[in-house]
Design an enzyme around this catalytic site. Structure first.
Site, mmCIF file in Angstrom:
data_model
loop_
_atom_site.group_PDB
_atom_site.id
_atom_site.type_symbol
_atom_site.label_atom_id
_atom_site.label_comp_id
_atom_site.label_asym_id
_atom_site.label_seq_id
_atom_site.Cartn_x
_atom_site.Cartn_y
_atom_site.Cartn_z
ATOM 1 N N PHE A 14 29.870 55.391 42.818
ATOM 2 C CA PHE A 14 31.316 55.273 42.683
ATOM 3 C C PHE A 14 31.779 54.042 43.437
ATOM 4 C CE2 PHE A 14 35.131 57.527 41.343
ATOM 5 C CZ PHE A 14 34.600 58.333 40.358
ATOM 6 N N GLN A 53 48.058 52.855 45.157
ATOM 7 C CA GLN A 53 46.885 52.389 44.434
ATOM 8 C C GLN A 53 47.107 52.355 42.927
ATOM 9 O OE1 GLN A 53 43.070 54.866 44.063
ATOM 10 N NE2 GLN A 53 42.501 53.156 45.362
ATOM 11 N N ARG A 103 39.199 49.693 43.932
ATOM 12 C CA ARG A 103 40.171 49.629 42.845
ATOM 13 C C ARG A 103 41.202 48.524 43.010
ATOM 14 N NH1 ARG A 103 40.795 56.169 42.598
ATOM 15 N NH2 ARG A 103 38.754 56.479 41.659
ATOM 16 N N HIS A 139 45.030 52.156 39.558
ATOM 17 C CA HIS A 139 43.671 52.366 39.070
ATOM 18 C C HIS A 139 43.441 51.413 37.910
ATOM 19 C CE1 HIS A 139 40.143 54.272 37.396
ATOM 20 N NE2 HIS A 139 40.072 55.091 38.419
ATOM 21 N N ARG A 178 42.493 53.542 48.920
ATOM 22 C CA ARG A 178 41.583 54.680 48.938
ATOM 23 C C ARG A 178 40.376 54.405 48.053
ATOM 24 N NH1 ARG A 178 40.654 58.998 45.356
ATOM 25 N NH2 ARG A 178 42.420 58.546 44.007
ATOM 26 N N HIS A 231 48.398 55.230 40.452
ATOM 27 C CA HIS A 231 47.452 56.323 40.542
ATOM 28 C C HIS A 231 47.565 57.149 41.807
ATOM 29 C CE1 HIS A 231 43.852 58.498 39.746
ATOM 30 N NE2 HIS A 231 43.197 58.000 40.765
ATOM 31 N N GLU A 286 36.746 56.261 37.026
ATOM 32 C CA GLU A 286 35.792 55.307 37.524
ATOM 33 C C GLU A 286 34.362 55.734 37.204
ATOM 34 O OE1 GLU A 286 37.244 53.773 41.209
ATOM 35 O OE2 GLU A 286 35.221 53.866 42.028
ATOM 36 N N LEU A 337 44.245 58.404 32.754
ATOM 37 C CA LEU A 337 43.134 57.804 33.479
ATOM 38 C C LEU A 337 41.815 57.915 32.729
ATOM 39 C CD1 LEU A 337 42.872 56.598 36.355
ATOM 40 C CD2 LEU A 337 41.637 58.670 36.892
HETATM 41 C C1 LIG Z 1 44.011 61.431 36.798
HETATM 42 C C2 LIG Z 1 43.563 61.503 38.216
HETATM 43 C C3 LIG Z 1 42.202 61.486 38.518
HETATM 44 C C4 LIG Z 1 41.779 61.560 39.824
HETATM 45 N N1 LIG Z 1 40.430 61.542 40.076
HETATM 46 C C5 LIG Z 1 40.003 61.648 41.348
HETATM 47 C C6 LIG Z 1 38.619 61.684 41.644
HETATM 48 O O1 LIG Z 1 37.782 61.623 40.764
HETATM 49 N N2 LIG Z 1 38.237 61.806 42.919
HETATM 50 C C7 LIG Z 1 39.136 61.917 43.925
HETATM 51 O O2 LIG Z 1 38.724 62.061 45.063
HETATM 52 N N3 LIG Z 1 40.461 61.890 43.666
HETATM 53 C C8 LIG Z 1 40.913 61.760 42.422
HETATM 54 N N4 LIG Z 1 42.268 61.742 42.169
HETATM 55 C C9 LIG Z 1 43.209 61.952 43.257
HETATM 56 C C10 LIG Z 1 43.297 63.418 43.610
HETATM 57 O O3 LIG Z 1 43.036 64.202 42.485
HETATM 58 C C11 LIG Z 1 44.651 63.831 44.116
HETATM 59 O O4 LIG Z 1 45.050 62.968 45.086
HETATM 60 C C12 LIG Z 1 44.593 65.220 44.710
HETATM 61 O O5 LIG Z 1 44.132 66.119 43.751
HETATM 62 C C13 LIG Z 1 45.912 65.680 45.257
HETATM 63 O O6 LIG Z 1 45.796 67.055 45.612
HETATM 64 P P1 LIG Z 1 46.938 67.839 46.351
HETATM 65 O O7 LIG Z 1 46.383 69.153 46.713
HETATM 66 O O8 LIG Z 1 47.441 67.001 47.444
HETATM 67 O O9 LIG Z 1 48.123 67.962 45.319
HETATM 68 P P2 LIG Z 1 48.209 68.438 43.804
HETATM 69 O O10 LIG Z 1 46.938 68.918 43.268
HETATM 70 O O11 LIG Z 1 48.920 67.383 43.076
HETATM 71 O O12 LIG Z 1 49.120 69.709 43.895
HETATM 72 C C14 LIG Z 1 50.486 69.664 44.206
HETATM 73 C C15 LIG Z 1 50.983 71.069 44.276
HETATM 74 O O13 LIG Z 1 52.243 71.083 44.844
HETATM 75 C C16 LIG Z 1 53.121 71.855 44.098
HETATM 76 N N5 LIG Z 1 54.459 71.355 44.323
HETATM 77 C C17 LIG Z 1 54.892 70.088 44.242
HETATM 78 N N6 LIG Z 1 56.192 70.022 44.539
HETATM 79 C C18 LIG Z 1 56.596 71.270 44.814
HETATM 80 C C19 LIG Z 1 57.832 71.862 45.176
HETATM 81 N N7 LIG Z 1 58.945 71.133 45.315
HETATM 82 N N8 LIG Z 1 57.885 73.181 45.341
HETATM 83 C C20 LIG Z 1 56.785 73.953 45.192
HETATM 84 N N9 LIG Z 1 55.606 73.443 44.861
HETATM 85 C C21 LIG Z 1 55.509 72.123 44.676
HETATM 86 C C22 LIG Z 1 52.615 71.736 42.699
HETATM 87 O O14 LIG Z 1 53.008 72.846 41.936
HETATM 88 C C23 LIG Z 1 51.128 71.734 42.930
HETATM 89 O O15 LIG Z 1 50.644 73.055 43.005
HETATM 90 C C24 LIG Z 1 42.710 61.645 40.862
HETATM 91 C C25 LIG Z 1 44.059 61.669 40.579
HETATM 92 C C26 LIG Z 1 44.503 61.584 39.254
HETATM 93 C C27 LIG Z 1 45.954 61.560 38.977
#
Ligand SMILES: Cc1cc2nc3c(=O)[nH]c(=O)nc-3n(C[C@H](O)[C@H](O)[C@H](O)COP(=O)(O)OP(=O)(O)OC[C@H]3O[C@@H](n4cnc5c(N)ncnc54)[C@H](O)[C@@H]3O)c2cc1C
Ligand code: HEM
Ligand code: SF4
Ligand code: F3S
Ligand code: FES
Lengths: 232, 134, 580, 154
Positions: free
Chosen positions: C121, C241, C287, C243, C395, C353, C256, C253
């Site tokens: 990666f 970032q 990236r 992507h 990142r 991203h 990668e 997306l």
């Molecule tokens: C397309 C894509 C691919 C990615 N691929 C990778 C990868 O391969 N490897 C890697 O390491 N990272 C990757 N990332 C980054 C990574 O996936 C995210 O940064 C990470 O999943 C974020 O997780 P989280 O738990 O912080 O939030 P999220 O999974 O985004 O969850 C947010 C939560 O908060 C809740 N929420 C939001 N606002 C409120 C509110 N006001 N009230 C109540 N609930 C709320 C939502 O309902 C949800 O449950 C990728 C990101 C994207 C977009």
């Protein structure tokens, strides 16, 4: 391209019954049905209500009945449907408002099959080993995004709301056939119930509707075979 | 009914029963049996013979002139009864709502099954064999 | 209007059910803490499920690897703005975290001898930058999906209490103490007050401030904005970032992993242009480097057909690799572009991203409010909405999934410890009035502007002026625009006046969060007169360690942003020029 | 025929979920299921149809012993022209149900075949036509044979 979009609308605070509304929407060449719904919501009628989040078919929010079949609005292009598009909420589930259906019972059924790894033996310091073949065994059913397109397309479910439904069986299958899991007996016992796998009449609507391309009917039949093998 | 665990509690206890497995199995076994027996039966009565020939006398003297024919037809009857009635049970359970309505329909169905069993068996057993003394 | 709200009391509150929130909740449940998880989506719809490529840990299942190497790559990838104590925690705990995920049942791909499979990666290297290393653990190209599912399953197993489709609209912080949160039940528009000693923000990112983004519609920076409005600063928001490989126009997306498995980037001349920008790592450079290189190619007229995109070439990988290791993203290409990636090249464009910045926290996920790391008692943050800071200015791929889990777990453990020694705080009966009045106004105001227009204007301006390349002039322009949009937002109105499932209202409400996040982002970007990682100022193209080897903290006071800064923690690796 | 959604639009009450039975029926009519759903609907309809005939048939056979004269009267109907058309219908239902039943059993025993369920379904139609058309011709012989004779072909 001008699209003739019809949406089955229902606002519990205003309407007695669901009713169809027509919209004329301009659609780009690669537009998806979700884009049409957004155009209506943002430009024509803000009260149009639907769920959506990821917009590319991985979160399972926007399953709905589109031109007579359950699909994800974000994964079906308008040009695959033609100029006439009709959108209604998922069949067989209680409508909350417009295209939003009540998912509580669906998730309760999911929880009822113990959708989690059961392995009470002490874990090794490193990963549990699993051969590539054993991993492949349940690959298909790990893809589920709990969108409910399958369960709500199933005529057996329409007739019998107590049927646990294909989505729950898919998620049970994912663990029953995982070589690391020790809870298969418990799950098979649950699914041997009258409202378990036996309600399936191999109609295949579920497999046809699944946006993840899971061969759901096969998974169901593998589970019923496992039950039969255990019992007979 | 599958007991749905409360909103977010952990494991539920199984409440399965062996009945549905048996029904599923019987439907398939009798299905295969019927594939042979029912199709053969229909062919004999429509292609080998013609309906017009099959008067009561014909049945008494020719079709059921040997024990084997009677035995096969009785087997067919049993299969059809099990298959048909379990099949109808599926349909009824699907579409007849409400505890009482469903109970009544199913009771009627099972009574009908018993009646047909009696009628069918009686006629196969009691119809005199040709040549046997009346 | 102000009726008595429904109130709940929980020892701990987790806002958000992505990877970070779920692991925290799981840890709390294991410790027997009475916990509620509030999420505006069903947990399985969180955007963690969209992550494709993988989660890194120096398991060394294929080749030699060490957590020190991982830590170094993280620090260098973040252009030395990373807090190195945090990076050390991340790289060390990554290993046990991934092993525990496996024990929870996550269906990783396997090596021939049955271990967790790993792939290359971007930015992850052997022996401090020598060559790419196989460090990213994966489950096909749906690793995030599997993580989300597995954690949700474990939460069900442990009886975690979920409040699904509850939108948190306010934080209750009073007298320097966290007291709970106010949530709006989407199903019927009722406000619920949750009293709680410890509140975790795990609401994910805010990619929706940009027009083209890989982020879900729900990613509107809720947690960041809520904290920001309550006086908590936001850290390093200027680092966003982009992507390199988003589907043109849509931003969806293409992981990668496509390049990790050997895909090439080509310009209009068919040339692998990364040879010129990152001769060692080529397409596996970080990236920020690749996104900038793509734009430089495009500016020099080597975009495909003169357009603003280049090609991702997978055709040489063969059907077997494409179908077995990259099934989902090839399907995206087929569905959303109508292209067959086995035989055709895929047009790609950088897509917004990931937010490196967020709510500042210490190593135990406690929210800190100033440059001396003063803890705000009872408030925690983890996941993309937090800034520990392990990602610094940029990142590395796969580092976010491990970040949300390592620090999600730490948050859970620390919250359990915290609620042990702290009573449930009081909440006045009027706690929800402020937000209730605002929501009512938005819902019932007679006339006003359509908030969707405001959002669209914001997204375009942010993408054009505060994207991969930034200038003082452009940033000043967006800053003024945001001020203006905020005023217009105060006069906006939604069309749907109902109570039941009013998404019109909530979408509009989220525009408010976006405006706040955008404001902090632009303020930081204007102030930071250097180029580092994801932040590139055309008027200051060099990294400036003398003046800017520090974090920015943006506060909101009287509706305007103002900035302070905080030193970077440096332990093992002194800043060096960053080449690949 | 107007499509199911159009019908719904004309009769909005049909779309409402008030009546459970109507809802089930409307879902079945409205959903554009593919081969599997059509196969199921035919299977169910044919199953019930055959069932009804079996009830009648057991009773009429009972009459062979119980009241041969009544049986013979009924037989006259079976052998009549309308009776023969009904028999063709019965045969079609039975043949379809039997073939599709075997399709289901094959898939049940061998779940890998789910991937080919459409092919099996179309194959079963081939058999249906190959067996059914000559079969129908034989049953309907008393109808077409005199006609052919009349025009001097046979
Ligand atoms: C397309 C894509 C691919 C990615 N691929 C990778 C990868 O391969 N490897 C890697 O390491 N990272 C990757 N990332 C980054 C990574 O996936 C995210 O940064 C990470 O999943 C974020 O997780 P989280 O738990 O912080 O939030 P999220 O999974 O985004 O969850 C947010 C939560 O908060 C809740 N929420 C939001 N606002 C409120 C509110 N006001 N009230 C109540 N609930 C709320 C939502 O309902 C949800 O449950 C990728 C990101 C994207 C977009
Ligand atoms: C000729 C060979 C036959 C075969 C191979 C066959 C096979 C089957 C099978 C496998 C099923 C189960 C379907 C399922 O579980 O989804 C079934 C259902 C059924 N069969 Fe048959 N069957 C045959 C003949 C008959 C006959 C003669 C009758 C009438 C008495 C009959 C009546 C039914 C009924 C009512 C059902 C239930 C329909 C439903 O569930 O939708 N079948 N058949
Ligand atoms: S099995 Fe397929 S259709 Fe059913 S819920 Fe899962 S993803 Fe949706
Ligand atoms: S549609 Fe229903 S009947 Fe079975 S094959 Fe699918 S669950
Ligand atoms: S919006 Fe996520 S699946 Fe369609």
């Amino acid at each position: 391209m001008q699209v003739d979009l019809r949406i089955l609308r229902y606002d519990p605070e205003r309407d007695k019954k669901p009713h169809w509304e027509r919209y004329r929407v301009e659609s780009g060449p690669m537009d998806r049905v979700l884009d049409l719904l957004h155009t209506v919501k943002w430009e024509q009628d803000g009260s149009l209500t639907f769920r959506r989040s990821c917009a590319h078919g991985v979160c399972g929010s926007d399953a709905m009945l589109i031109n007579g079949r359950n699909r994800l609005a974000c994964k079906i292009r308008v040009d695959q449907l033609g100029r006439k598009v009709s959108v209604a909420p998922l069949p067989g589930l209680p409508v909350v408002k417009d295209l939003v259906v009540d998912m509580e019972d669906f998730f309760a059924k999911y929880r009822s099959v113990e959708p989690f790894l059961i392995n009470d033996s002490p874990a090794p310091p490193r990963e549990r080993l699993q051969s590539q073949e054993d991993r492949e065994r349940y690959d298909d059913t790990t893809k589920c995004i709990l969108c409910a397109a399958c369960t709500s397309s199933c005529p057996s479910f329409w007739a019998q709301k107590s049927y646990v439904g294909p989505a729950a069986i898919v998620n049970a299958h994912r663990f029953i056939f995982d070589s690391r899991d020790e809870g298969a007996d418990e799950r098979l016992e649950i699914l041997a119930d009258a409202d378990g796998v036996w309600r399936c009449r191999t109609i295949f609507n579920c497999s046809d509707a699944c946006p993840r391309g899971i061969n759901i009917t096969k998974a169901i039949l593998e589970v019923s075979s496992a039950i039969v093998e255990r019992r007979v | 009914m599958i007991r749905v665990s409360p909103r977010s509690s952990g494991r539920v206890r199984p409440s399965g029963s062996g009945l549905e497995v048996a029904v599923w199995y019987v439907m398939r076994l009798t299905g295969v049996g019927l594939f042979v027996l029912a199709l053969a039966h229909f062919s004999i009565l429509h292609f080998v013979f013609d309906p017009a020939e099959q008067t009561a006398e014909f049945i008494a003297t020719q079709r059921w002139n040997q024990l084997i024919w009677r035995a096969l037809d009785w087997l067919l009857l049993m299969m059809v009864l099990f298959h048909g009635f379990l099949g109808m049970r599926i349909v009824v359970v699907d579409y007849v709502r409400g505890g009482t309505a469903r109970l009544l329909t199913l009771s009627f169905l099972y009574m009908l099954a018993v009646l047909l069993f009696v009628l069918g068996t009686v006629v196969i057993v009691t119809l005199p064999m040709p040549g046997s003394a009346r | 209007m102000n009726g008595a709200p429904v109130t709940h009391a929980y020892q701990a509150l987790v806002v958000g059910a992505g990877g970070a929130g779920l692991w925290a909740a799981l840890e709390l449940a294991r410790k027997g803490v009475k916990t509620a998880v509030l999420t505006k989506l069903y947990p399985s719809r969180s955007h963690t499920g969209a992550a494709q490529g993988g989660i890194c840990a120096a398991l060394g299942n294929h080749e030699e690897d060490h957590w020190e190497w991982h830590m170094f790559d993280t620090v260098k990838g973040g252009d030395y703005l990373v807090d190195q104590d945090a990076a050390e925690v991340l790289a060390k705990e990554a290993i046990e975290t991934v092993i525990e995920l496996e024990h929870m049942g996550l269906p990783f791909n396997r090596t021939p001898d049955g271990k967790i499979d790993q792939r290359r990666f971007g930015g992850h290297t052997r022996n401090y930058g020598e060559a790419p290393v196989r460090r990213s653990c994966f489950a096909a190209d749906r690793t995030g999906h599997m993580i989300l599912q597995t954690l949700y399953q474990q939460c069900i197993k442990h009886g975690v209490r979920f409040f699904d489709e509850y939108h948190v609209v306010d934080l209750l912080i009073e007298g320097g103490l966290t007291r709970g949160a106010v949530a709006y039940r989407i199903a019927d528009g009722e406000l619920h007050v949750f009293r709680s000693a410890a509140v975790l923000l795990a609401t994910g990112g805010y990619g929706r401030v940009y027009r083209i983004t890989s982020n879900a519609h729900a990613l509107t920076g809720d947690g960041m904005a809520l904290a920001y409005r309550r006086g908590v600063p936001l850290e390093d928001m200027e680092f966003f970032q982009f992507h390199p490989t988003g589907i043109v126009g849509l931003g969806i997306l293409l992981s990668e992993a496509a390049r990790g498995e050997g895909g090439y980037l080509r310009n209009a001349d068919g040339e692998r242009f990364m040879e010129r920008y990152a001769p060692t790592l080529m397409e596996l450079a970080p990236r920020d480097v690749i996104s900038r290189s793509m734009y430089l190619e495009i500016r020099q007229g080597r975009g495909i057909d003169g357009g603003d995109f280049v090609h991702l070439d997978l055709t040489h990988l063969g059907r077997e690799v494409i179908d077995r290791k990259l099934p989902d993203i090839t399907e995206f290409v087929r569905v959303y572009q109508g292209i067959e990636p086995i035989t055709e090249q895929v047009p790609v464009q950088p897509t917004a991203h990931y937010a490196m910045g967020g709510v500042p926290t210490d190593l135990h996920a406690r929210v800190v409010v100033d440059e001396r790391n003063t803890v705000l008692p009872g408030l925690f943050a983890a996941g993309e909405c937090a800034c520990v800071s392990v990602h610094g200015a940029n990142r590395l791929g796969t580092n976010s999934l491990i970040d949300i889990l390592v620090f999600g777990r730490r948050a859970g453990l620390e919250m359990a410890r915290y609620v042990e020694g702290n009573e449930l705080p009081d909440v006045p009966l009027t706690a929800h009035h402020r937000v209730e009045d605002e929501l009512e106004l938005l819902r019932t105001r007679r006339r006003g502007e359509n908030p969707n227009v405001i959002r669209a204007e914001l997204q375009s301006a942010m993408f054009d002026e505060c994207g991969v390349f930034r200038t003082k002039k452009g940033l000043q322009h967006v800053a003024r625009l945001i001020e203006h949009l905020k005023l217009r937002y105060c006069q906006a109105r939604v069309e749907d006046g109902g109570k039941v499932f009013n998404t019109d209202l909530l979408d509009a409400w989220e525009v408010g969060y976006l405006l706040d996040c955008a404001e902090a982002t632009v303020a930081g970007a204007l102030a930071r007169t250097e180029s580092r990682g994801g932040h590139f100022r055309e008027d200051y193209p060099e990294r400036d360690d003398t003046n800017w080897l520090k974090h920015t903290l943006t506060y909101q006071a009287e509706g305007r942003p103002f900035l302070r800064s905080k030193p970077v923690t440096i332990t093992r690796f002194q800043p060096k020029p960053r080449t690949y | 025929m107007p499509s199911a959604p159009a019908l719904l639009q004309r009769f909005p009450r049909l779309a409402s979920g008030g009546d459970a039975h109507r809802e089930v029926l409307m879902n079945v009519l409205r959903y554009r299921g593919r081969e599997g759903m059509v196969a199921w609907a035919f299977h169910r309809i044919s199953g019930v149809g055959i069932f009804l005939f079996v009830v009648l048939h057991v009773i009429d056979i009972y009459l062979v012993g119980g009241d041969p004269r009544a049986y013979n009267e009924l037989l006259a109907f079976y052998a009549s022209v309308p009776g023969r058309f009904l028999e063709v219908l019965l045969g079609a239902a039975l043949l379809y149900h039997a073939l599709n039943g075997m399709r289901i059993i094959i898939i049940d025993l061998w779940p890998t075949m789910t991937a080919y369920h459409r092919q099996i379904w179309w194959a079963s139609w081939v058999i249906f036509v190959a067996v059914g058309v000559p079969g129908a011709a034989i049953i309907l012989r008393p109808i077409w044979l005199p006609i052919l004779r009349g025009i001097g072909v046979a």
